[in-house]
Every structure is written in C-alpha cells, then in structure tokens.
Write a protein that holds these residues in place. Sequence first.
Motif, PDB file in Angstrom:
ATOM      1  N   VAL A 327     -11.410   6.635   6.245  1.00 22.37           N
ATOM      2  CA  VAL A 327     -11.254   6.814   4.792  1.00 22.37           C
ATOM      3  C   VAL A 327     -10.046   6.020   4.305  1.00 22.37           C
ATOM      4  CG1 VAL A 327     -11.009   8.480   2.922  1.00 22.37           C
ATOM      5  CG2 VAL A 327     -12.178   9.143   5.042  1.00 22.37           C
ATOM      6  N   PRO A 328     -10.218   5.046   3.398  1.00 24.01           N
ATOM      7  CA  PRO A 328      -9.081   4.279   2.869  1.00 24.01           C
ATOM      8  C   PRO A 328      -8.059   5.213   2.219  1.00 24.01           C
ATOM      9  CG  PRO A 328     -11.156   3.252   2.240  1.00 24.01           C
ATOM     10  CD  PRO A 328     -11.500   4.588   2.822  1.00 24.01           C
ATOM     11  N   LEU A 329      -6.808   4.861   2.349  1.00 18.55           N
ATOM     12  CA  LEU A 329      -5.754   5.689   1.757  1.00 18.55           C
ATOM     13  C   LEU A 329      -5.895   5.789   0.244  1.00 18.55           C
ATOM     14  CD1 LEU A 329      -2.504   4.801   3.753  1.00 18.55           C
ATOM     15  CD2 LEU A 329      -3.752   6.954   3.757  1.00 18.55           C
ATOM     16  N   ASP A 330      -6.403   4.740  -0.388  1.00 18.34           N
ATOM     17  CA  ASP A 330      -6.628   4.796  -1.837  1.00 18.34           C
ATOM     18  C   ASP A 330      -7.575   5.949  -2.182  1.00 18.34           C
ATOM     19  OD1 ASP A 330      -5.125   2.681  -3.054  1.00 18.34           O
ATOM     20  OD2 ASP A 330      -6.379   1.283  -1.954  1.00 18.34           O
ATOM     21  N   VAL A 402       1.786   9.889   9.812  1.00 16.51           N
ATOM     22  CA  VAL A 402       0.352   9.622   9.920  1.00 16.51           C
ATOM     23  C   VAL A 402      -0.065   8.595   8.871  1.00 16.51           C
ATOM     24  CG1 VAL A 402      -1.932  10.636   9.572  1.00 16.51           C
ATOM     25  CG2 VAL A 402      -0.223  11.831  10.965  1.00 16.51           C
ATOM     26  N   GLY A 403       0.422   8.756   7.648  1.00 16.40           N
ATOM     27  CA  GLY A 403       0.091   7.799   6.599  1.00 16.40           C
ATOM     28  C   GLY A 403       0.542   6.395   6.933  1.00 16.40           C
ATOM     29  N   GLY A 404       1.716   6.279   7.553  1.00 13.96           N
ATOM     30  CA  GLY A 404       2.206   4.958   7.946  1.00 13.96           C
ATOM     31  C   GLY A 404       1.308   4.297   8.973  1.00 13.96           C
ATOM     32  N   TYR A 405       0.865   5.061   9.952  1.00 11.27           N
ATOM     33  CA  TYR A 405      -0.041   4.509  10.970  1.00 11.27           C
ATOM     34  C   TYR A 405      -1.384   4.106  10.348  1.00 11.27           C
ATOM     35  CZ  TYR A 405       2.766   5.566  15.130  1.00 11.27           C
ATOM     36  OH  TYR A 405       3.737   5.566  16.105  1.00 11.27           O
ATOM     37  N   ILE A 406      -1.910   4.954   9.470  1.00 13.58           N
ATOM     38  CA  ILE A 406      -3.193   4.633   8.838  1.00 13.58           C
ATOM     39  C   ILE A 406      -3.061   3.376   7.980  1.00 13.58           C
ATOM     40  CG2 ILE A 406      -4.917   5.435   7.182  1.00 13.58           C
ATOM     41  CD1 ILE A 406      -4.421   8.279   8.159  1.00 13.58           C
ATOM     42  N   ALA A 407      -1.974   3.278   7.216  1.00 15.14           N
ATOM     43  CA  ALA A 407      -1.758   2.094   6.376  1.00 15.14           C
ATOM     44  C   ALA A 407      -1.708   0.827   7.219  1.00 15.14           C
ATOM     45  CB  ALA A 407      -0.462   2.264   5.584  1.00 15.14           C
ATOM     46  N   GLU A 408      -1.031   0.919   8.353  1.00  8.42           N
ATOM     47  CA  GLU A 408      -0.938  -0.243   9.242  1.00  8.42           C
ATOM     48  C   GLU A 408      -2.318  -0.632   9.769  1.00  8.42           C
ATOM     49  OE1 GLU A 408       1.645  -1.577  13.199  1.00  8.42           O
ATOM     50  OE2 GLU A 408       1.589   0.514  12.540  1.00  8.42           O
ATOM     51  N   GLN A 410      -5.149  -0.056   8.390  1.00 10.60           N
ATOM     52  CA  GLN A 410      -6.020  -0.477   7.291  1.00 10.60           C
ATOM     53  C   GLN A 410      -5.548  -1.760   6.616  1.00 10.60           C
ATOM     54  OE1 GLN A 410      -6.448   3.011   4.778  1.00 10.60           O
ATOM     55  NE2 GLN A 410      -7.875   4.008   6.200  1.00 10.60           N
ATOM     56  N   GLY A 411      -4.571  -2.427   7.236  1.00 12.07           N
ATOM     57  CA  GLY A 411      -4.188  -3.762   6.784  1.00 12.07           C
ATOM     58  C   GLY A 411      -3.122  -3.845   5.722  1.00 12.07           C
ATOM     59  N   GLU A 412      -2.421  -2.749   5.427  1.00 13.09           N
ATOM     60  CA  GLU A 412      -1.329  -2.824   4.456  1.00 13.09           C
ATOM     61  C   GLU A 412      -0.158  -3.616   5.052  1.00 13.09           C
ATOM     62  OE1 GLU A 412      -1.333  -1.872   1.386  1.00 13.09           O
ATOM     63  OE2 GLU A 412      -3.180  -0.680   1.346  1.00 13.09           O
ATOM     64  N   ILE A 416       5.083  -1.872   3.385  1.00 11.71           N
ATOM     65  CA  ILE A 416       4.446  -0.719   2.753  1.00 11.71           C
ATOM     66  C   ILE A 416       4.190   0.379   3.786  1.00 11.71           C
ATOM     67  CG2 ILE A 416       2.320   0.075   1.637  1.00 11.71           C
ATOM     68  CD1 ILE A 416       2.237  -2.560   0.122  1.00 11.71           C
ATOM     69  N   ALA A 417       3.679   0.002   4.957  1.00 11.71           N
ATOM     70  CA  ALA A 417       3.423   0.989   6.008  1.00 11.71           C
ATOM     71  C   ALA A 417       4.709   1.702   6.417  1.00 11.71           C
ATOM     72  CB  ALA A 417       2.788   0.311   7.214  1.00 11.71           C
ATOM     73  N   GLU A 418       5.806   0.940   6.553  1.00  9.61           N
ATOM     74  CA  GLU A 418       7.094   1.543   6.934  1.00  9.61           C
ATOM     75  C   GLU A 418       7.598   2.496   5.851  1.00  9.61           C
ATOM     76  OE1 GLU A 418       9.730  -1.650   7.767  1.00  9.61           O
ATOM     77  OE2 GLU A 418       8.983  -1.957   9.818  1.00  9.61           O
ATOM     78  N   ALA A 419       7.392   2.100   4.576  1.00 10.53           N
ATOM     79  CA  ALA A 419       7.857   2.951   3.480  1.00 10.53           C
ATOM     80  C   ALA A 419       7.086   4.265   3.444  1.00 10.53           C
ATOM     81  CB  ALA A 419       7.717   2.212   2.149  1.00 10.53           C
ATOM     82  N   ILE A 420       5.775   4.199   3.678  1.00 12.56           N
ATOM     83  CA  ILE A 420       4.976   5.426   3.730  1.00 12.56           C
ATOM     84  C   ILE A 420       5.459   6.308   4.874  1.00 12.56           C
ATOM     85  CG2 ILE A 420       2.660   6.341   4.157  1.00 12.56           C
ATOM     86  CD1 ILE A 420       1.580   3.762   2.822  1.00 12.56           C
TER      87      ILE A 420
END
Length: 712
Positions: A327-330, A402-408, A410-412, A416-420
């Motif tokens: 599921v995309p974070l968006d 978890v959000g940071g890993y998912i963002a990474e 999913q290609g962010e 951005i991944a580090e900030a999440i």
Amino acid sequence: MSDFLLELLSEEIPARMQPKARADLARLFAEALQGAGLTTEGIETFSTPRRLVLIARGLPEATEAVSEEVKGPRANAPEQALAGFLKKTGLKREQLEERDGVLFATIDRPGRSASEVLAEAIEAIVRNFPWPKSMRWGDGSLRWVRPLHGILALLGEDIVPVEVDGIQAGAATVGHRFHHPGTITIGSCSDYAEKLRACHVIIDHEEREAIIREGAAKAAQDAGLAIVEDEGLVVENAGLTEWPVPLLGRFDSDFLDVPREVIVLTMRTNQKYFACTGEAGGLAAAFVCVANIDANDGGEAIVEGNRRVLAARLADARFFWEQDLKVPLDEQAKKLSGIVFHEKLGTVADKVERVAKLARWLVEEGIVKGADADQAERAARLAKADLVTGMVGEFPELQGVVGGYIAERQGEPKAIAEAIRDHYKPVGQGDEVPTAPVTVAVALADKLDTLVGFFQADEKPTGSKDPFGLRRAAIGLLSLILDNGLRAEMFDLITAAAQKGRADAGRDIAGFLWDRLKVQQRDAGIRHDLIDAVGTLSQSSDNWLIIRRVQALQAFVETVDGRDLLTGYKRAANILKKENWDLPRVMAGKGEQGIPQTGEEDPLVEVEEPAIAAAVAEMAVGSTTPADSPAEEKALVAALDAAEPKAKAAVEAEDFTAAMAALASLRAPIDAFFDKVTVNDPDKDNRARRLNLLARFRDAVHQVADFSKIEG
C-alpha cells in the motif's frame, strides 16, 4: 548485636516490580525501626522471581529506655482539654508538673526487645506493602503481588515469632523450583546465601545480572558474533531467573528481510532474547535466550523450543511487513482523517496539514538551512502515514521507523525517508538529535505544532500532570534548535504555528519554554541563575544566541576576574539601591546631575537625539570629573570609556567572549575605587558624580548580563 534476616516467599514477582519492591522494603523497614527506637548498622535488600529478602546488620538486643517530656495545656485550661491530654499521656492529674502555669507530663518508655519490635514491623510491612498491583487468594484477607507462601524471619539464630494471615514465620525456605524444590532450613543470616546457592538459587540480583551480561556476550563471541547490548533486558532477565544460563540459538536467515528494528523488538518484547550482530555489524540470524535451569543436554531442547516460538513471531511480523509494502504511503495517509488527534485540535490529517505548511515555512524562511522545501513538505505529509499500518498496529514503538523503511522501499528520496523515520526525535533529554536538514524541519514543525496547539486549546501541563507530553516536546524542540544552531526568534516560531484558540497563549508558551530551557541546560551543566541573568536583559528570544551568551558568562564568572567583578557589581548595586539612585535623563533639553528614583511618575522623558544622548553621557562621567578628583575615580572613568564601546560592539557582533574580556578590564579599577574613594562624600557634587559613576559601571555590566540575578 545480631543480624536479622527476612525472606518473603511467594509465587513469581513480575520482574518490572522488583527494583521498586526492594527499595520499598528497605524504606518501610528503616521507618519501622526508627519509629520504635531500634538502630541498625546497615540494610541490604535482594530479590529473585520468588522471594523478597532483607538483611539488617548489627541490631541491638533491645531498644533503650527513654524519658520524654510533653508540654500540655495551661493549668487553668477547661476540663475537657485536660482530660484529653491525660488520655493521650496515660497519666493522672497528680502526675503532671506545673511550671509557669503550664502543665508538663514526663512519660517513661521502657526498652523493648528487638524481637518484639521486629515482629510488629514484619506484620505492618507485609500488610501495607505498596505493590503497584496486588491480589487476594483463598479465604484470607491479605493482599500481595502473588500468593504469599512463607515468611522466614531470623534474628541471629532465633526465629522472630510473628504470624500474618495464617502464615507463621519460621526458619525454612525452598530452593530452585526445579533443581531443589524441597525445604531448606536456614541456621542464621550467615549461611542463607550459600545454602540457597547450593540449591541453585542466586539471591543477589546484581550477581545474576553479571552472569547474564557476561554469559550472553561470551555465548555470542564463541559463535563469532557480538551481542546487541541492552542493559534493560539484562535486568529483566535477572528478575525472571534464579539460576540464569545464557544460551545461543539461531533462526532462519530469510527473516532478515524484515526491518532490523522489528526483529530486535520482536525478540526483546515478546521473548526477552538478546539480538546478535555479525562481523560487519549487520543483524545476524541468531539470538541469546536466558534459561532458568542448568539442563542436562546443555540446553539444546530449550534452544530448539525458543527457536520455534521465535519463528512463529517473526513469521507474523513478516506478514505485516509484506502487506504494508503493498500500500503506497500516500494511500495510507488518506486514512488519517479517520483518526482523532484531539477533540479540540482535529484529526491526525489536520495535524499533518499544519505540520507540512510549517515545515515548508521553516525552510523558506531560512531558519532550517540546506533543506529542500518541497521535500520537507512531502516528508511531513507522509510522516504519520505508518500509524495505520499493520506493523505499527503490532509494534506501536516503531511508528516513524516503519514509515521510513516503507518510504525507502517505495522509492522516496533518502532525505524524505530519513525524515519520516526520525521526525519523532529527540523523544526526550539525552535522546539522539537529528541533524539532517529535512528531518530537522519536519521534527521541529511537529513538536512546535503540538506544543502551540495544546496551549491554545488550554490543555497545558499542570503540576506533575502532563498527559500530552508537552514538557518532552518542549525539550525536544529546544534540543533541535540548540544542537543545530537554528537562528530564530521564539515568538516568530510560536506565531507561525498558532491556530485558532487562546489569543494569550503565546506568553504562556514562551514562559513554559523558558522554564524548560533552564531544566535542559541544568542537565548540561549550565547554571539557571546565569540563564536568568542573560534572559532578563536580552532583547532577543533567539535561544541559540542566549545560550551562547550564557556559556560565555559562565566561563567568565568562574574566573578570578569574574568573581571579583561580580563582588564589585553587587557592592555598587547595593549602594545605588540604598540611595535610590539612577543615571540622569533629560527634560526639555536640560540635564540634571543625578536623579534619585522616588517610585513616583517621573516627568522626565527619554530623548533619542544623538546630541542629547551625548549630553547625558557627559553629565554622568568623563569630561565633568574635576582635576582634583582621586586618581582611582579618574581610572574608573577611563576604564569605562574604553570598556563600554568594546563590550557594546562585541555584543552586537555576537562575540560574547570578547564582551566578557572587556568587562574584565573593569575589575581592578572598581576594586581600587571602592578601596580609596568615598562615595558618600559630604560634598553634594562629589557624591552625585560618584553615584552616577557607579550607575554607569552597573549599566556597562548590564550590556552583557544582569549580574544581580547571579547567585554568590
């Protein structure tokens, strides 16, 4: 003198309750002895999963007899007052002594045997022990953390006769539940620990902790691995075992696809296992568990059983992880509109919108430098999306991570991944402070929105209550500012974050942050009085600048020059206060030689024109000093003429060390002035001129800090 041993044997005591239980036992016992007048040379407490133990050294055989005089009512007091006093003391009227119309009672208290005192203390402690949670069982009325099975109470070699809820104190206990479940008879305090050790019980919790700490590290090292150090897990395992045996096990390396933090948390929280790392520092497919028995097969069956349980846990974690990646974070973020953040502050989606705008503003205003504004806003909009994931539902501690890993995945972008991942940091004093610009922008915006929002909603902390963690948020916000050297007026930040709510909240927030700043800097070794000394006169709410100034001030006041200048300042300030004196000001372009401060409305007005300002300075000191003035007075004038502009320029350049150096040049002249010059001169002109000179000296110091706030 005898040693006293008390053991309270029960079903398993939760590991998390044991440290406080040891402290409470020592405190209650000491209070009971003190109240009875019984002394002891020292108290030690220990715990295992099944027992709470106290050893008191050097108790006397009995308390000393005491005679106490108690003051009573007046001799002519009403009968009711006299009757109450007699009842309280247990005496008759003729046994009282009258002195100056007041009655006194002398109460003789005979000594009591130590055994009698201890029996009362044991019963009171057991019946009133402050367990966080307790239970009753059977038909008894006693409440204990778990069913209480036995009381061992020995004073020297003698049993202390006491019974609590049908449990008779004795000299017997039991050994390890599996290795030696039978009864053990204890002779005295001296053989207690060794007899239990022989029956596979290590009574000293610190010794068990050392065995676990060293044994886990060795088990990993023997396998070419390293343990992930976790002191909290060491203490917890020590509270779960009476005979700890660390054992190494392995699990399927396919599980390493799951984020490291998830695997470590699964092992720690659910199974109490230590994680291991390989040579390169990456997580290894291995764990160390702590058994409570010395198994005949070397622990192979125990390890295999633990491996199977861990595999099931990790399989669940991997399922959640794989589902969340789909599921995309968006899309996850859209679900946040269904979660209420606070009834007065809207949903989590509302908070995300505020934080995103604020993060962009922090970058565009140049407060957070080196960040991309679009990335800061994007990271803020995705930062809370993992709150609705299955993984965070299972492991709430991993929100953000978890959000940071998912963002990474999913290609962010990395920023951005580090900030999440890190936007919740720092969680409190001593936690890691982010330095990546995008992360700093999002973390600062998040904490600022929380703090300002709750204050505007009139949900600020009261006393010890802080249900929304606003003190922690404030410390985190200040740490982000100070550690990253962010230059911003605090009032500008508060205004940018303000929403609808209490219009007067800004002042409360500023005061709250100022108090937190003093707490934070106290832990960093900065004196609170020096923060007040700078803050009182500072025209800026730039916290980074204020702390730099305070640091320079602290370094200065700890020198000989600084201490002596402080002494001179306080002497000058005291004289000015006593004389109610301040520097002259100007009315209608005309000067006065000195203006006593009456406290009434002053008709004089401040005028900013350079010519008038120069006239004021000339009246204060300098060119008006008569030629026959003492050399020390002239020297102080000259020193001020040199130091004032230097200090002012240094403060404007934010070079506070140089400003302190300029003030240091005043130390010798002010000392000499007080040694040789009479301020309260009979001559009115001399007196006024010298008071003005002291006021000028005080105001020169105030260019840097208000020394009146400095203690000492």
